[in-house]
Scaffold this active site. Sequence first.
Site, short mmCIF file in Angstrom:
data_model
loop_
_atom_site.label_atom_id
_atom_site.label_comp_id
_atom_site.label_asym_id
_atom_site.label_seq_id
_atom_site.Cartn_x
_atom_site.Cartn_y
_atom_site.Cartn_z
CD GLU A 166 -1.94 2.36 1.24
OE1 GLU A 166 -1.89 2.90 0.27
OE2 GLU A 166 -1.86 2.73 2.34
CB CYS B 271 -1.16 7.23 1.05
SG CYS B 271 -2.60 6.16 2.13
#
Length: 491
Positions: free
Chosen positions: A240, A274
């Site tokens: 991720e 993010c």
Amino acid sequence: MVSTADSRTADPDSLGPAAPRPTAGFPVDDEETVRGKVARARKATSWWREIGHEGRRSRLLEWRRLMARRLPEILDLLERENGKVRADAVIEMTAALAHVDWAARNARRVLARRRVPSGLLMVNQLATVEYRPYGVIGVIGPWNYPVHTPLGSIAYALAAGNTVVFKPSEYTPAIGRWLVDTFAEAVPGRSVLQLTTGDGGTGAALCTSGVDKVAFTGSPGTGARVLAACAPTLTPVLLELGGKDALVVAEDAHVPAAVEAALWGGCSNAGQSCAGIERVYVADPVYDEFLTLLARRAREVRARTDFGPITMPGQLEVIRRHIEDALSRGGRAVVGGPESVAPPYVTGPVILADVPEDSAAVREETFGPVLVVNRVMDAAEGVERANDSAYGLGAAVFARRRAGELADRLNAGMVSVNDVLTFPAVPALPFGGRGKSGYGRVHGADGLREFAMPTARTRKLFDVPLAVTTYARGARDMARLEGLITWLYSR
């Protein structure tokens, strides 16, 4: 990753970014130490599997209760070690506890053995599939959401029947220890969740320690090194990574709502998300209204009150470089500018407009409270520009009539419509991206399956007249099979 340090001599302090005083001292675990912790976790796997879904469910829910009852402790730690303002810490814990609860309650439904159709040719076979745990999962967590993000792997891996060795970021080891300590209270006397602390060398050691899978959250560059470290042993990896998420504002959007969403999506947690909004493409008919209102609202948002400091000192230089590069290429600073970068803070939101698409502020992850707002002819062009990125984590669109159509055209793993950053807080939804944003999924049913291996089983129930999977078959059997498959599949 940096070279491995000796855990017997290293004892670094955990420092908060805004108040550089030690939170606690932690060792930098070397390769031998990491392997020892993996071995202890390995010994606990049999018991953790044997207690079954219900046993794991009850213990994970007890962990959730313990964390909720001791919420002030972790909120204080998130403020002191990570630098979050209280509101950001509360929001993070709200989502984190929801995910622990969902994983615990849904693992049996998602992963238990189920029957699947056998098909006409295999009508005498009982076909089932189930999901079995890998064994020991290595989780390498980030510093920006040091509870919510690692729990997206840890809770789901545990619910799926694995044990876990968890390496928190070197910037947030005390938060990692709190998570492991509270789990040990809920599940005493078992090495189901182990803590290992240190820098990149410790992370490298975890990758080569014999774990059965690694779940990593961080930058694309470090993710590539994790992948390389796991490659020789063919250890599977869940990555991720970063994002450069875009918000598209259509001609018929509700502009005030889009402004509030853009500001929140770009500046919450000091922009260190993010899946935060970094690019905004606004259709020409509403561009001026949007930019004027955004500038007005952005001037009301302040560091220290509304968001905290920049956690990694080196990121401040990235933020400053992106702002200066955008301005040097013809962009303009609507709110703030290079002077807003005042370590350890960006003092308030920085709003940049008319920034060329080939600038660093558009192409690279900024990871700070900086929004690039560019004019486009219409929402369709906005989608086209949003998709022109090496990243593909999340995206958002504000529109009335064509919102669903625009969302369908966005190349991202997750899309919010008429809102931003909603998908991480919905436990049933998978979280993950494509391209430089990584691969694999956490959260939801896909997140549970990410930490379990699908296992197929067939069981013969009775003999059939047409027996072809045996050397006792005859020419007539094969002729009949040819006729059958022609009849089945040529229609």
